[in-house]
Design an enzyme around this catalytic site. Sequence first.
Site, PDB file in Angstrom:
ATOM      1  CG  HIS A   1      50.631 -12.749  48.063  1.00 53.85           C
ATOM      2  ND1 HIS A   1      51.281 -13.014  49.248  1.00 53.85           N
ATOM      3  CD2 HIS A   1      51.506 -13.038  47.077  1.00 53.85           C
ATOM      4  CE1 HIS A   1      52.517 -13.418  48.985  1.00 53.85           C
ATOM      5  NE2 HIS A   1      52.667 -13.444  47.667  1.00 53.85           N
TER       6      HIS A   1
ATOM      7  CB  CYS B   1      29.443  14.523  20.109  1.00 58.83           C
ATOM      8  SG  CYS B   1      28.620  14.515  21.683  1.00 58.83           S
TER       9      CYS B   1
ATOM     10  NE  ARG C   1      33.916  11.718  16.973  1.00 55.70           N
ATOM     11  CZ  ARG C   1      35.059  12.359  17.144  1.00 55.70           C
ATOM     12  NH1 ARG C   1      36.101  12.014  16.421  1.00 55.70           N
ATOM     13  NH2 ARG C   1      35.163  13.325  18.014  1.00 55.70           N
TER      14      ARG C   1
ATOM     15  CD  GLU D   1      45.475  -4.079  25.109  1.00 53.64           C
ATOM     16  OE1 GLU D   1      45.281  -3.360  26.106  1.00 53.64           O
ATOM     17  OE2 GLU D   1      44.842  -3.954  24.050  1.00 53.64           O
TER      18      GLU D   1
ATOM     19  CD  GLU E   1      38.117  -2.583  24.771  1.00 54.00           C
ATOM     20  OE1 GLU E   1      37.630  -1.453  24.785  1.00 54.00           O
ATOM     21  OE2 GLU E   1      39.293  -2.813  24.426  1.00 54.00           O
TER      22      GLU E   1
ATOM     23  CD1 TRP F   1      28.864   7.805  23.597  1.00 58.28           C
ATOM     24  CD2 TRP F   1      29.793   9.195  25.075  1.00 58.28           C
ATOM     25  NE1 TRP F   1      29.411   7.053  24.599  1.00 58.28           N
ATOM     26  CE2 TRP F   1      29.987   7.874  25.513  1.00 58.28           C
ATOM     27  CE3 TRP F   1      30.301  10.231  25.843  1.00 58.28           C
ATOM     28  CZ2 TRP F   1      30.661   7.569  26.685  1.00 58.28           C
ATOM     29  CZ3 TRP F   1      30.980   9.929  27.014  1.00 58.28           C
ATOM     30  CH2 TRP F   1      31.154   8.608  27.416  1.00 58.28           C
TER      31      TRP F   1
ATOM     32  CG  ASN G   1      32.898  16.564  19.839  1.00 58.18           C
ATOM     33  OD1 ASN G   1      32.727  16.035  20.934  1.00 58.18           O
ATOM     34  ND2 ASN G   1      33.929  16.299  19.059  1.00 58.18           N
ATOM     35  N   GLY G   2      31.795  18.089  22.743  1.00 57.59           N
ATOM     36  CA  GLY G   2      32.608  18.550  23.864  1.00 57.59           C
ATOM     37  C   GLY G   2      31.744  18.857  25.070  1.00 57.59           C
TER      38      GLY G   2
ATOM     39  CE  LYS H   1      39.582   3.514  17.925  1.00 55.82           C
ATOM     40  NZ  LYS H   1      40.208   2.296  18.461  1.00 55.82           N
TER      41      LYS H   1
ATOM     42  CE  LYS I   1      41.635  -4.529  23.325  1.00 55.37           C
ATOM     43  NZ  LYS I   1      42.367  -3.340  23.089  1.00 55.37           N
TER      44      LYS I   1
HETATM   45  O1  M6R Z   1      42.941   7.331  21.861  1.00 54.17           O
HETATM   46  P1  M6R Z   1      43.681   6.832  23.049  1.00 54.17           P
HETATM   47  O2  M6R Z   1      44.763   5.857  22.705  1.00 54.17           O
HETATM   48  O3  M6R Z   1      44.204   7.924  23.931  1.00 54.17           O
HETATM   49  O4  M6R Z   1      42.601   6.034  23.900  1.00 54.17           O
HETATM   50  C1  M6R Z   1      42.910   5.489  25.145  1.00 54.17           C
HETATM   51  C2  M6R Z   1      41.872   4.484  25.580  1.00 54.17           C
HETATM   52  O5  M6R Z   1      40.614   5.093  25.679  1.00 54.17           O
HETATM   53  C3  M6R Z   1      41.761   3.301  24.626  1.00 54.17           C
HETATM   54  O6  M6R Z   1      42.987   2.671  24.452  1.00 54.17           O
HETATM   55  C4  M6R Z   1      40.735   2.262  25.166  1.00 54.17           C
HETATM   56  O7  M6R Z   1      41.217   1.681  26.326  1.00 54.17           O
HETATM   57  C5  M6R Z   1      40.424   1.208  24.091  1.00 54.17           C
HETATM   58  N1  M6R Z   1      39.014   1.032  23.968  1.00 54.17           N
HETATM   59  C6  M6R Z   1      40.930  -0.128  24.408  1.00 54.17           C
HETATM   60  O8  M6R Z   1      40.653  -1.054  23.413  1.00 54.17           O
END
Ligand code: M6R
Length: 608
Positions: free
Chosen positions: A504, A2, A27, A481, A488, A75, A99-100, A603, A485
Site C-alpha cells: 500500500h 540530569c 542518564r 521493537e 537508536e 542534560w 534536575n528537572g 536513559k 533498537k
Molecule cells: O523508563 P521508561 O521505560 O518509561 O522509558 C521509556 C522509553 O524512553 C525507553 O523505553 C526508550 O524508548 C529506550 N531508549 C528504548 O531502548
Amino acid sequence: MCGIVGYVGPRDCTDVLISALAKLEYRGYDSAGIAVFENGKIEVAKSKGRLSDLVEKMEKEGKPQGHAGIGHTRWATHGEPSDINSHPHSGRRVTIVHNGIIENYKQIKQFLIDNERTEFLSDTDTEVVAQLLDFYYNGDPIRAIRRTLHEVRGSFALGIVFADRPETIYAVRRESPLIVGQGKGEAFIASDVPAILKYTKDYYLLEHNEIVILKNGSASFCTMHGRVIDKELKTADWDEDSAEKGGYPHFMIKEIHEQPTAVKMTVTPRIEDGLPDLSECGITPETLKDINNVFIVACGTAMHAGMVGKYVIEKLARVSVTVDIASEFRYRNPLIGKGDLVIIISQSGETADSKAVLRLVKETEAKTLAIVNVKGSSIAREADMVIYTHAGPEIAVASTKAYMVQLAVMYLFAFELAYAKGRIDEAKCRDLTDQLIKMPAIIEKTVNSVVDDCQYISTKLISTSSLLYIGRGLDYALSMEGSLKLKEISYIHSESYAAGELKHGTISLITEGMPVIAVATQNTLLEKTISNIEEVKARGAMTVVICDEEADIGEEAADYLIRIPKIAEMLMPMVATVPMQLLAYYTSVNKGNDVDRPRNLAKSVTVE
Ligand code: M6R
C-alpha cells in the site's frame, strides 16, 4: 537527564562526587560540575562535555579540596550545553544543582529583575531558582527553601549549599527523583541508587516537598515548615558489581546476557502452586473479574512491550486492549472510567509523559496498574497497584532486559486475567505458566545460538542508510521493537511495517540491496509473510528472516536465515527479541558508535 549527587563526610569530597556522577552517566548528559566547601568557602568547578573534561580542567586549574559538596551532570533543556550553563549555579550566597524543569522561570526572573536582582549569567531556569533562594535567604535556610517552593512550578530535585552554612547540604524534591544515602559517618544525596553503592547500600527515599539536611556525616529530614520527619532506612538489593559491566565491553551486551536471570527473578516469585499469583502486587482474581477494558500506556520500548501484551491479552482473555503512546494519550481526552484498567509500563518509573498519564487517570474511576523496574520510583508509588519487574539496574540507554521482563509480566498478567475470567481452564493456565517458567533456559540457549549469525549479518547492515523490519500479528508488534533498537544505537534509519501493508505504498522504497528484516515466528501467518519476503526480494532487497528452527522456509527463501528455538507461538516474542537485540548491538559496535550512550538520547526521560 540530569543527575545530582552530594556528599558530607571524611573522604575527599571531589573524588566522591566525581565517582558518584560517573554512576549516573547512563542518564545522559552534556556537561558536569561540582561545588565544594574549601576552608569554609564554596569553590565551583564546571565544564561542558564529559566528566573526564571536568577532571582534566580541575587538574589544570586546581581541584576543590574539602569534605562537603554537591555535583551535577547536565542534560541541556534551557540554554545550550556550555561552561556557563553547566551547574552548579549561584546567587550571592546560595549555590545549587538542579534536575528537572522550572516551568514558570520566566515569570520568576521578571519578578527578580523587578526587585533589582539582575545579575544573571546563564540561560538556565536553574540560575533563576538560585537567585530566588538567595532573594528569600535571611539566614534561615528552611524558610528560604519554603518560600522558593511556594513560588516555583515544575518538576525538580535541588541540591543546595549556603555560603554561611559550611559543611552542610540541603536538598529537596518535587517530581524528580532523589535518594539520600547513609554510610558510617557520611551521608549522600543522589538521583539514583547506583551512585552511592560504592559507599553504602543504605538509603532513604525523599518524598515530595520534604527537605533533607546533610551535616556531620548524617541526614535529617523535615517538612517545608521545619517539622522533623522520621524516615525508614532502606537497603538496596543491587550491589555495585551489578551496576558495573562485569567483564563485558558494553552494558548493553551484559544486559542482553542478564535476561535469563532477570526473567527468572521476575516470574518465579509470582508463581504459586504452578499458577500465576499477583496478589502480592494487589491483583486478585476478584479485581481481575471486574475489568472490562484494558489500556496500556507507555513510551518507546515499554510501549512495544504493551503491543505484545495487547495480542496476548486479547487472544487469551478476550478483553479489549488499547495501546497508546503516553504523550498522545494524555492530550486526547481519553474515554476511560469505571471498569477500565490502565496499565502504565516504565522501566525507570520516572518518564514524564507516563507519569502525567497516571495522574490524569487517577482523577477518573479507572484503576491504575504500574509495571516498573525502579523501586520506589514515582510511577510505582502513585499507581493503585504495582508489579515490579526484577531486571536490576539497566544502564545502557537501549532497553533490552527491561523489555524482556516487561514481556514476562504481560504474559503473567494475561494468564491470570484469562483464568480469572474463565476464558481458559486451570489445565491451560498451568500449561502456559509452565512454559513461561522454562523461558530463562530457552533465552540463554537462544543468545548462545544466534550470536555468531547476528555478528556476521550486522556487517552486511552497516553500510545501508535505511532498512525495513516487517512482520504480521505478534511478529509485527515485535518488529517495532527490533526497528527502534536498531535505529537508536546504529543511527540507521529503520521503520517497522505490518507486512500486509507493504503493497500500500512502502514497497516503492525498496531498491537494490536495501535490507528487509522479516520476523516470521507465527506459523499460522507464515505463508503470507513468506509471500511478502518474496515480493521484496524480487525487487532487489537483501532479506534477513528470523524464524523458528522447524519453520518450513527453504534456505533459498532469504539471503540470511536466523533460526531460533521453537516454543509455543504465543511466547515466541521472548525468543525472537534476542536476535533483534544482537543485530542492533553488533551493527552499532561495527559502526564504532557509543553503544551504551547513543547521541541525543537519555536513559530516563524526565521532561516532556
Ligand atoms: O523508563 P521508561 O521505560 O518509561 O522509558 C521509556 C522509553 O524512553 C525507553 O523505553 C526508550 O524508548 C529506550 N531508549 C528504548 O531502548
